[in-house]
Design a protein around this motif. Structure first.
Motif, PDB file in Angstrom:
ATOM      1  N   ARG A   1       0.815  -1.217   0.000  1.00 53.15           N
ATOM      2  CA  ARG A   1       0.000   0.000   0.000  1.00 53.15           C
ATOM      3  C   ARG A   1       0.851   1.272   0.000  1.00 53.15           C
ATOM      4  O   ARG A   1       0.314   2.363   0.081  1.00 53.15           O
ATOM      5  N   PHE A   2       2.160   1.126  -0.107  1.00 45.21           N
ATOM      6  CA  PHE A   2       3.016   2.303  -0.199  1.00 45.21           C
ATOM      7  C   PHE A   2       3.023   2.778  -1.647  1.00 45.21           C
ATOM      8  O   PHE A   2       3.958   2.571  -2.411  1.00 45.21           O
ATOM      9  N   THR A   3       1.919   3.417  -2.014  1.00 45.93           N
ATOM     10  CA  THR A   3       1.751   3.975  -3.353  1.00 45.93           C
ATOM     11  C   THR A   3       1.253   5.403  -3.204  1.00 45.93           C
ATOM     12  O   THR A   3       0.779   5.804  -2.132  1.00 45.93           O
ATOM     13  N   ARG A   4       1.306   6.134  -4.286  1.00 44.33           N
ATOM     14  CA  ARG A   4       0.876   7.533  -4.269  1.00 44.33           C
ATOM     15  C   ARG A   4      -0.575   7.659  -3.824  1.00 44.33           C
ATOM     16  O   ARG A   4      -0.937   8.566  -3.093  1.00 44.33           O
ATOM     17  N   THR A   5      -1.420   6.723  -4.229  1.00 40.43           N
ATOM     18  CA  THR A   5      -2.844   6.826  -3.925  1.00 40.43           C
ATOM     19  C   THR A   5      -3.240   6.201  -2.591  1.00 40.43           C
ATOM     20  O   THR A   5      -4.249   6.589  -2.014  1.00 40.43           O
TER      21      THR A   5
ATOM     22  N   LYS B   1       6.230  14.170   4.311  1.00 39.45           N
ATOM     23  CA  LYS B   1       7.407  14.339   3.439  1.00 39.45           C
ATOM     24  C   LYS B   1       7.552  13.130   2.516  1.00 39.45           C
ATOM     25  O   LYS B   1       7.868  13.282   1.339  1.00 39.45           O
ATOM     26  N   LEU B   2       7.305  11.944   3.036  1.00 36.96           N
ATOM     27  CA  LEU B   2       7.347  10.747   2.200  1.00 36.96           C
ATOM     28  C   LEU B   2       6.286  10.823   1.107  1.00 36.96           C
ATOM     29  O   LEU B   2       6.548  10.510  -0.049  1.00 36.96           O
TER      30      LEU B   2
ATOM     31  N   PHE C   1       6.265  11.069  -3.955  1.00 31.79           N
ATOM     32  CA  PHE C   1       5.712  10.290  -5.054  1.00 31.79           C
ATOM     33  C   PHE C   1       5.620  11.142  -6.309  1.00 31.79           C
ATOM     34  O   PHE C   1       5.248  12.305  -6.255  1.00 31.79           O
ATOM     35  N   ARG C   2       5.951  10.541  -7.424  1.00 27.04           N
ATOM     36  CA  ARG C   2       5.835  11.227  -8.707  1.00 27.04           C
ATOM     37  C   ARG C   2       4.569  10.757  -9.405  1.00 27.04           C
ATOM     38  O   ARG C   2       4.200   9.586  -9.318  1.00 27.04           O
ATOM     39  N   LEU C   3       3.934  11.642 -10.111  1.00 30.46           N
ATOM     40  CA  LEU C   3       2.791  11.287 -10.946  1.00 30.46           C
ATOM     41  C   LEU C   3       3.349  10.948 -12.325  1.00 30.46           C
ATOM     42  O   LEU C   3       3.880  11.815 -13.022  1.00 30.46           O
ATOM     43  N   THR C   4       3.272   9.669 -12.699  1.00 34.64           N
ATOM     44  CA  THR C   4       3.835   9.231 -13.974  1.00 34.64           C
ATOM     45  C   THR C   4       2.826   8.391 -14.741  1.00 34.64           C
ATOM     46  O   THR C   4       1.946   7.755 -14.152  1.00 34.64           O
TER      47      THR C   4
END
Length: 146
Positions: free
Chosen positions: A18-22, A124-125, A129-132
């Motif tokens: 679950r360590f994702t941008r969303t 901060k973490l 995340f980058r939006l790609t």
């Protein structure tokens, strides 16, 4: 050693997935609700010697690594370090246990100086995340120091 203290690090698969941008923010909030009170109580009880608690946690983790098959040890160690960095340390910061988060980080660095980590907030973490799309950046990333 309190089993809940170790399970906050050892039960890592579902949290790391679950360590994702969303999903990270919601996962972190759930982790904090589940393990924050356990660590707050353990740190409160160890007021006399928080260094001993940090050492005991890392001793137990290391024992677990040694029991693991040798070809799985390094990945387990890496994943448990991720749990400390991504979930446990930010939880400690959010619950007012900054001193213990730093103590745990110092003990880790003392034992494994080439594998040290920094204590940072979950916000901060999340900003990292980058939006790609298909590996290409979409939009600008906000790089702000806390």
């Amino acid at each position: 050693m309190n089993k809940a203290l170790l399970s906050a690090i050892r039960e890592r698969k579902s949290w790391l997935e679950r360590f994702t941008r969303t999903e990270y923010e919601q996962a972190f909030q759930e982790y904090q609700r589940q393990y924050g009170p356990v660590y707050r109580e353990a740190v409160r009880e160890s007021k006399e010697n928080p260094a001993a608690l940090a050492a005991e946690i890392l001793d137990e983790l290391e024992r677990g690594w040694k029991r693991e098959a040798f070809w799985k040890r390094s990945s387990r160690r890496f994943e448990e370090k991720q749990m400390i960095f991504l979930y446990l340390s930010p939880t400690l910061l959010e619950t007012g246990q900054e001193a213990f988060a730093e103590r745990l980080q110092e003990e880790w660095r003392r034992r494994w100086p080439k594998d040290a980590y920094q204590v940072v907030t979950w916000r901060k973490l999340k900003k990292g995340f980058r939006l790609t799309i298909m590996g290409f950046d979409v939009g600008s990333r906000q790089d702000e120091d806390d």
